[in-house]
Design an enzyme around this catalytic site. Sequence first.
Site, PDB file in Angstrom:
ATOM      1  N   GLU A 144       0.706  -1.093  -0.119  1.00  0.00           N
ATOM      2  CA  GLU A 144      -0.072  -0.230  -0.167  1.00  0.00           C
ATOM      3  C   GLU A 144       0.785   1.330  -0.023  1.00  0.00           C
ATOM      4  O   GLU A 144       0.639   2.149  -0.800  1.00  0.00           O
ATOM      5  CB  GLU A 144      -0.974  -0.060   1.273  1.00  0.00           C
ATOM      6  CG  GLU A 144      -1.797  -1.143   1.442  1.00  0.00           C
ATOM      7  CD  GLU A 144      -1.127  -2.338   2.388  1.00  0.00           C
ATOM      8  OE1 GLU A 144      -0.010  -2.705   2.106  1.00  0.00           O
ATOM      9  OE2 GLU A 144      -1.637  -2.516   3.333  1.00  0.00           O
ATOM     10  N   CYS A 184      -0.259   1.791   7.236  1.00  0.00           N
ATOM     11  CA  CYS A 184      -0.548   2.090   6.075  1.00  0.00           C
ATOM     12  C   CYS A 184      -2.012   2.673   5.997  1.00  0.00           C
ATOM     13  O   CYS A 184      -2.416   3.591   5.161  1.00  0.00           O
ATOM     14  CB  CYS A 184      -0.545   0.531   5.351  1.00  0.00           C
ATOM     15  SG  CYS A 184       0.906   0.179   4.706  1.00  0.00           S
TER      16      CYS A 184
END
Length: 146
Positions: A79, A108
């Site tokens: 991510e 993230c």
Amino acid sequence: MPVQNPETKESKQLKFDLRYLQMAQIWSENSYCTRRKVGALIVKNKMIISDGYNGTPAGFENICEDENNKTKAYVLHAEANAITKVAKSNNSSEGSTLYVTSSPCVECAKLIIQSGIKRVVFSEAYRVLDGLNLLEQAGIEIKQLD
């Protein structure tokens, strides 16, 4: 000749969600990590605007684990790679969907919130759910698909 029912908006979205998740799974195969391979795609207006997989930063050797098979501290998550890649482009992730093969960690999740991503679709729940809880708190739509 019988009239066929047109696809509903929800069933069409589910088809797209499953296909993008499959593509994220294929993208994860680019990872050099041996313990866990994760792939991510950022999609906006039915266009892939960024992609990422877990791995070391540019310029580092492509070895994600140390001699004890522990993930090195500087390994980037899929991510984070996708979000930083879109940040370097002319695209904006505002209002987009993130497709990722594993649910995001809390670090993230913070990046997802700040980048304006409005939806996260994932296939496998990570053992720690702090990231999902934070996304939920931020009002980001979360969807798990097998």
